[in-house]
Scaffold this motif. Structure first.
Motif, PDB file in Angstrom:
ATOM      1  N   UNK A  52       0.871  -1.269  -0.187  1.00 25.39           N
ATOM      2  CA  UNK A  52      -0.573   0.252   0.173  1.00 25.39           C
ATOM      3  C   UNK A  52       0.988   1.377  -0.290  1.00 25.39           C
ATOM      4  N   UNK A  53       1.969   0.742   0.925  1.00 25.27           N
ATOM      5  CA  UNK A  53       2.862   2.543   0.657  1.00 25.27           C
ATOM      6  C   UNK A  53       3.698   2.767  -0.351  1.00 25.27           C
ATOM      7  N   UNK A  54       3.792   1.755  -1.148  1.00 27.92           N
ATOM      8  CA  UNK A  54       4.823   1.822  -2.390  1.00 27.92           C
ATOM      9  C   UNK A  54       3.956   2.137  -3.622  1.00 27.92           C
ATOM     10  N   UNK A  55       2.632   1.968  -3.352  1.00 27.01           N
ATOM     11  CA  UNK A  55       1.665   2.232  -5.137  1.00 27.01           C
ATOM     12  C   UNK A  55       1.348   3.344  -4.336  1.00 27.01           C
ATOM     13  N   UNK A  70       3.230 -17.558   3.421  1.00 30.37           N
ATOM     14  CA  UNK A  70       1.933 -17.618   3.120  1.00 30.37           C
ATOM     15  C   UNK A  70       0.989 -16.138   3.418  1.00 30.37           C
ATOM     16  N   UNK A  71       1.320 -15.226   3.559  1.00 28.07           N
ATOM     17  CA  UNK A  71       1.236 -13.767   3.846  1.00 28.07           C
ATOM     18  C   UNK A  71       1.325 -12.928   2.627  1.00 28.07           C
ATOM     19  N   UNK A  72       2.075 -13.483   1.988  1.00 28.33           N
ATOM     20  CA  UNK A  72       3.293 -12.646   0.930  1.00 28.33           C
ATOM     21  C   UNK A  72       2.016 -12.011   0.397  1.00 28.33           C
ATOM     22  N   UNK A  73       2.769 -10.986   0.304  1.00 25.00           N
ATOM     23  CA  UNK A  73       1.938  -9.799  -1.731  1.00 25.00           C
ATOM     24  C   UNK A  73       3.155  -9.437  -2.568  1.00 25.00           C
ATOM     25  N   UNK A  74       3.055  -9.145  -3.475  1.00 28.99           N
ATOM     26  CA  UNK A  74       3.741  -8.964  -4.444  1.00 28.99           C
ATOM     27  C   UNK A  74       4.191  -7.485  -4.397  1.00 28.99           C
ATOM     28  N   UNK A  75       5.610  -6.666  -4.807  1.00 31.94           N
ATOM     29  CA  UNK A  75       6.222  -5.012  -4.299  1.00 31.94           C
ATOM     30  C   UNK A  75       7.120  -5.484  -5.610  1.00 31.94           C
ATOM     31  N   UNK A  76       6.819  -3.844  -6.261  1.00 28.55           N
ATOM     32  CA  UNK A  76       8.031  -3.729  -7.083  1.00 28.55           C
ATOM     33  C   UNK A  76       9.159  -3.717  -5.995  1.00 28.55           C
TER      34      UNK A  76
END
Length: 420
Positions: A52-55, A70-76
């Motif tokens: 959310x911060x990155x976006x 199991x709790x990871x989400x993709x970040x760039x």
């Protein structure tokens, strides 16, 4: 699905939506630094927070965040790694050391943004001087089985750590720091959430020793020596590393209870919030909740039917038997079901808002007036399952487990008891 279950699930959905930190982060962005922006963090919601911060951030960023498997989400631009919870592992130890190494390069013109949520205590597994990962694992298991409260467990954890108890903030100095928090502790004390790696800690090593002795927990000699060592004390209030440090609370258990209460009113149900900081043995807390539910049913107090009792906080389970499966919310609900038996007017759910109750794959469980009869038909002695700390198996046999998967947030327990 029965109408009562549908209503309870609507309340749960509202509670989880209100706890989503990704909604709040874009509204609470810090001022840009002259130098670089580094994002770090730990916890079950930390990857969601980092994304959310990155976006939302207009500028270059880098960093590292550790979350539960199991709790990871993709970040760039922010690296996301996974580690073990509730018992730490080598992946968490490696991540904690890497985070320390990253922030030590920050200068006075830089900004360090730290994402902290529940679970960070286990995920930032960097043992203090003289301790091994194996020591930390053994102590973590003992604490989890002892019946100690989350504040007591985290007091011990931070005094045996090389990164918690404000030590991460000290490593970030002289950079400016902002900490985003998702509270999973009764009272929302930043010093307790994930054992407070970036905030001042008022407790002492003696406090931790008192807790160890109170619950008769065996710890290695090296741990006892560390707790007696004034040199390894946590970072205290007033330390210069906290100058200019901004702490932003994104989500609290109370927010989720109020969101669920609003939905209840929209459904024509009288909500009663019993509290967002309820602690105690899960099975005993259930007995108290059952007593209040009976008061509603028989006397219309503290509210008339239809009514829903809402509560949060973090109960505990003292493990009495080996081999049982189930977390504190499942144990709470099993005890509650025994109190309700086949009463026709009661339905309830209890979940851990991170989607994982203890170490199993369920968030918790859900019951209605059919649950008791299902247990009888299956020949299940629910009291025996409770005695064996085996609530997961009991609810699995009657198909009352509640499985959500990781929710990417964590504001502790959410309990709802519907009296119609």
């Amino acid at each position: 699905m029965t109408p009562s279950r549908e209503k309870l699930l609507q309340l749960m959905d509202a509670a989880l939506k209100a706890a989503d930190p990704a909604v709040q982060i874009p509204r609470n962005l810090p001022t840009k630094p002259k130098g670089k922006t580094i994002v770090i963090g730990a916890g079950k919601a930390s990857a969601n927070m980092a994304r959310a911060f990155e976006q939302a951030w207009d500028g270059d960023i880098s960093g590292l965040v550790v979350t539960r498997y199991g709790h990871a989400v993709p970040c760039e631009k922010i690296e996301i790694v996974e580690a073990s919870h509730p018992v730490p592992d080598a992946a968490g130890q490696k991540a904690a050391q890497r985070i320390l190494d990253i922030v030590k390069s920050a200068g006075p013109d830089d900004l360090v943004v730290c994402m902290i949520s529940g679970g960070g205590s286990a995920l930032l597994a960097l043992p203090g001087p003289g301790l091994t990962l194996e020591d930390k694992q053994a102590i973590s298991k003992a604490l989890l089985h002892s019946g100690a409260t989350i504040s007591e467990m985290n007091c011990v954890r931070k005094h045996l750590s090389a990164i918690k108890g404000g030590r991460l903030a000290a490593a970030c100095a002289p950079a400016r720091m902002v900490t985003y928090l998702v509270s999973d502790v009764p009272g929302d004390d930043p010093a307790i959430i994930a054992s407070g790696p970036t905030v001042a800690d008022p407790t002492t090593g003696q406090d931790a020793l008192d807790i160890i002795r109170r619950y008769r927990i065996e710890i290695p000699l090296a741990a006892t020596e560390l707790l007696n060592n004034d040199i390894h004390e946590t970072v205290k209030p007033g330390d210069k590393c906290f100058d200019g440090h901004e702490v932003i609370m994104l989500s609290r258990p109370q927010d989720s209870l109020e969101a669920a209460a609003k939905v209840a009113r929209d459904l024509g149900i009288n909500p009663v919030i019993l509290g967002d900081a309820i602690e105690g043995e899960a099975r005993e807390v259930a007995i108290v909740h059952a007593g209040i539910a009976h008061q509603v049913a028989h006397h219309g107090q503290p509210a008339a039917r239809p009514c829903v009792l809402l509560s949060g906080g973090e109960t505990t389970v003292t493990v009495r038997a080996k081999g049982g499966r189930g977390g504190r919310n499942s144990e709470f609900l099993l005890s509650l079901l025994i109190q309700f038996r086949d009463h026709e007017g009661f339905s309830a759910l209890a979940i851990d808002t991170d989607g994982i109750d203890g170490s199993e794959d369920n968030a918790g469980a859900i019951i209605d007036p059919t649950s008791w009869q299902k247990a009888i038909s299956a020949g299940i002695d629910l009291r025996e399952y409770l005695a064996n700390n085996d609530a997961y198996s009991a609810f699995a046999k009657i198909d009352d487990l509640l499985i959500t998967g990781p929710t990417l947030t964590n504001v502790n327990d959410f309990r709802a008891i519907l009296i119609e």
